[in-house]
Design a protein around this motif. Structure first.
Motif, PDB file in Angstrom:
ATOM      1  N   GLU A   1      18.351  29.607 151.079  1.00 45.33           N
ATOM      2  CA  GLU A   1      18.802  30.928 151.551  1.00 45.33           C
ATOM      3  C   GLU A   1      18.371  32.020 150.586  1.00 45.33           C
ATOM      4  O   GLU A   1      17.981  33.107 150.983  1.00 45.33           O
ATOM      5  CB  GLU A   1      20.311  30.925 151.711  1.00 45.33           C
ATOM      6  CG  GLU A   1      20.738  30.197 152.971  1.00 45.33           C
ATOM      7  CD  GLU A   1      22.114  29.618 152.820  1.00 45.33           C
ATOM      8  OE1 GLU A   1      23.083  30.382 152.917  1.00 45.33           O
ATOM      9  OE2 GLU A   1      22.216  28.395 152.599  1.00 45.33           O
ATOM     10  N   LYS A   2      18.481  31.733 149.298  1.00 46.41           N
ATOM     11  CA  LYS A   2      18.035  32.685 148.263  1.00 46.41           C
ATOM     12  C   LYS A   2      17.261  31.875 147.233  1.00 46.41           C
ATOM     13  O   LYS A   2      17.517  30.677 147.064  1.00 46.41           O
ATOM     14  CB  LYS A   2      19.249  33.330 147.581  1.00 46.41           C
ATOM     15  CG  LYS A   2      20.022  34.286 148.462  1.00 46.41           C
ATOM     16  CD  LYS A   2      19.459  35.685 148.331  1.00 46.41           C
ATOM     17  CE  LYS A   2      19.866  36.646 149.417  1.00 46.41           C
ATOM     18  NZ  LYS A   2      21.236  36.809 149.730  1.00 46.41           N
TER      19      LYS A   2
ATOM     20  N   GLN B   1      11.790  30.629 151.557  1.00 49.03           N
ATOM     21  CA  GLN B   1      12.916  31.376 152.122  1.00 49.03           C
ATOM     22  C   GLN B   1      13.215  30.824 153.524  1.00 49.03           C
ATOM     23  O   GLN B   1      12.292  30.580 154.294  1.00 49.03           O
ATOM     24  CB  GLN B   1      12.493  32.846 152.209  1.00 49.03           C
ATOM     25  CG  GLN B   1      13.534  33.779 152.735  1.00 49.03           C
ATOM     26  CD  GLN B   1      14.603  34.029 151.680  1.00 49.03           C
ATOM     27  OE1 GLN B   1      14.282  34.303 150.540  1.00 49.03           O
ATOM     28  NE2 GLN B   1      15.847  33.922 152.092  1.00 49.03           N
ATOM     29  N   TYR B   2      14.487  30.634 153.825  1.00 50.00           N
ATOM     30  CA  TYR B   2      14.859  30.072 155.130  1.00 50.00           C
ATOM     31  C   TYR B   2      14.646  31.071 156.267  1.00 50.00           C
ATOM     32  O   TYR B   2      15.142  32.196 156.216  1.00 50.00           O
ATOM     33  CB  TYR B   2      16.341  29.656 155.124  1.00 50.00           C
ATOM     34  CG  TYR B   2      16.791  29.089 156.449  1.00 50.00           C
ATOM     35  CD1 TYR B   2      16.436  27.801 156.800  1.00 50.00           C
ATOM     36  CD2 TYR B   2      17.535  29.845 157.342  1.00 50.00           C
ATOM     37  CE1 TYR B   2      16.830  27.264 158.025  1.00 50.00           C
ATOM     38  CE2 TYR B   2      17.933  29.325 158.564  1.00 50.00           C
ATOM     39  CZ  TYR B   2      17.578  28.035 158.901  1.00 50.00           C
ATOM     40  OH  TYR B   2      17.958  27.510 160.105  1.00 50.00           O
TER      41      TYR B   2
ATOM     42  N   ALA C   1      20.802  24.278 153.835  1.00 52.51           N
ATOM     43  CA  ALA C   1      20.486  25.654 154.254  1.00 52.51           C
ATOM     44  C   ALA C   1      20.204  25.698 155.758  1.00 52.51           C
ATOM     45  O   ALA C   1      20.294  26.765 156.383  1.00 52.51           O
ATOM     46  CB  ALA C   1      19.274  26.177 153.483  1.00 52.51           C
TER      47      ALA C   1
ATOM     48  N   GLU D   1      20.714  25.680 159.642  1.00 56.11           N
ATOM     49  CA  GLU D   1      21.879  25.981 160.482  1.00 56.11           C
ATOM     50  C   GLU D   1      22.372  24.688 161.125  1.00 56.11           C
ATOM     51  O   GLU D   1      21.604  23.716 161.245  1.00 56.11           O
ATOM     52  CB  GLU D   1      21.497  26.996 161.550  1.00 56.11           C
ATOM     53  CG  GLU D   1      21.284  28.383 160.953  1.00 56.11           C
ATOM     54  CD  GLU D   1      20.368  29.227 161.801  1.00 56.11           C
ATOM     55  OE1 GLU D   1      20.879  30.022 162.601  1.00 56.11           O
ATOM     56  OE2 GLU D   1      19.142  29.078 161.665  1.00 56.11           O
TER      57      GLU D   1
ATOM     58  N   SER E   1      26.729  26.289 151.108  1.00 58.09           N
ATOM     59  CA  SER E   1      26.341  25.966 152.484  1.00 58.09           C
ATOM     60  C   SER E   1      26.860  24.592 152.923  1.00 58.09           C
ATOM     61  O   SER E   1      26.457  24.064 153.950  1.00 58.09           O
ATOM     62  CB  SER E   1      24.813  26.038 152.622  1.00 58.09           C
ATOM     63  OG  SER E   1      24.194  25.262 151.630  1.00 58.09           O
TER      64      SER E   1
END
Ligand code: SF4
Length: 364
Positions: free
Chosen positions: A16-17, A28-29, A65, A67, A96
């Motif tokens: 995510e970061k 990056q996701y 990360a 979803e 997460s």
């Protein structure tokens, strides 16, 4: 009879970061990339057909990360190969590690979690661009335990900027208070393109690092953790089975961006280029191993663990009598308490683990 690999490494490169010290293969996701990535991962798994596994390790990046629906898709992709697996690990970041993901992992037979903690100091975590606090770690561990997970690892980084012996002692206290079974401690290595490096931070000197390692050793062994590999401690019976595949120099499948694998006489490394990976152009480098290369790997990797290097196996596999060939060197390491010889196994002591590169160089 040809022995098939019994370990599978799966790399999920999304985060995510991006942490300010990170040098791992990561991206990056973005949902659309993650979606396409899982399609390619499926193709790669179809190519290898990795049945009959003993261990699966899903690392990153940050596998959590993804979803929830994509996370479930990943578990589904791996389901045909996870049947009967003894150890099934997922790496996770505390922020997460939602209850939904924990439920899914439980349902799909994941039985080991490795949590990226790094430090328990919230201010320092922020400076590293980590997205969690120590409170998130406590909550995640509690939730995992509620779902019956009883094989948990925590990663800790030694030598972070602004660190001190006082902070390390606090980190160790906090981590021990979690009641987990395994702790991995890595020395910070800073590469030129990382944010911390560009801000002028550098790695600590060997002497400074040695002081930190000594503290970790003293505290963790006092709490019954066994220092079973250079960077790894565990309570008795909780050694990472998957990583032992690497340290025993056994074969394994590696799938995903930048993943490495070892099949037959070939060590391979997958591409780090997402575009190529999404076109199913997986492998980037192949190293065809000669007998001598395999011997070197065997010595290098076996000596990392308390299990050590079996001189009998070395003779059987390579026709090499290492003790005879390097008698003076080995005796010297034994006399200086860097190595011990037990039942024809050469094993590193704590002091030996601290100078392992030197030992290996003299033995190969
Ligand atoms: S979570 Fe791990 S892989 Fe992702 S950026 Fe941070 S250190 Fe790198």
């Amino acid at each position: 009879m040809i022995k098939l690999p019994s370990a599978l490494y799966v790399h999920i490169p999304f985060c995510e970061k991006i942490c300010h010290y990170c040098d791992f293969p990561k991206l990056q996701y973005f949902r659309r990339f993650a979606f396409a990535y899982l399609e390619s991962l499926k193709e790669e798994l179809i190519h290898y057909q990795p049945y009959g596994l003993k261990t699966i390790y899903v690392g990153g990046g940050t596998p959590t990360a993804l979803e929830d629906d994509l996370f479930k898709q990943l578990l589904n992709l791996l389901a045909p190969f996870s049947n009967g697996v003894k150890e099934y690990t997922f790496e996770a970041n505390p922020e997460s590690l939602s209850e939904e993901k924990i439920k899914l992992m439980h349902q799909y037979g994941v039985n080991r979690l490795s949590i990226g903690v790094q430090t328990t100091d919230d201010r320092l975590l922020k400076k590293l661009n980590r997205q969690h606090t120590f409170n998130d770690v406590q909550k995640a561990v509690k939730l995992l335990k509620d779902y019956g997970f009883d094989n948990l690892n925590v990663d800790l980084i030694l030598g972070l900027p602004h660190t001190s012996q006082r902070l390390l002692a606090k980190d160790l206290d906090n981590i021990l208070s979690l009641g987990i079974q395994h702790i991995s401690c890595y020395a910070l290595s800073l590469h030129p393109h990382t944010v911390l490096y560009n801000r002028g931070y550098r790695e600590l000197s060997e002497d400074q690092m040695r002081d930190y390692y000594d503290t970790v050793e003293a505290v963790l062994t006092k709490h019954h953790f066994i220092h079973y590999e250079v960077s790894n401690y565990c309570l008795s019976g909780y050694e990472c089975i998957h990583n032992y595949t690497y340290w025993r120099n056994e074969q394994y499948y590696g799938v995903g961006l930048g993943a490495a694998g070892y099949l037959g006489n070939i060590r391979y490394k997958n591409t780090l280029n997402l575009n190529k990976y999404l076109k199913n152009l997986f492998i980037d480098e192949k190293e065809q191993l000669q007998q001598h290369d395999r011997l070197v790997y065997q010595i290098m990797l076996n000596l990392r663990t308390l299990e050590g290097l079996s001189l009998i196996k070395l003779k059987a596999d390579f026709g090499v009598d290492l003790y005879q060939d390097k008698k003076a060197t080995i005796d010297d390491f034994i006399n200086r308490k860097y190595l011990v010889l037990e039942d024809e196994n050469l094993k590193p002591t704590y002091e030996g683990m601290m100078i392992l590169d030197t030992i290996i160089l003299k033995l190969i």
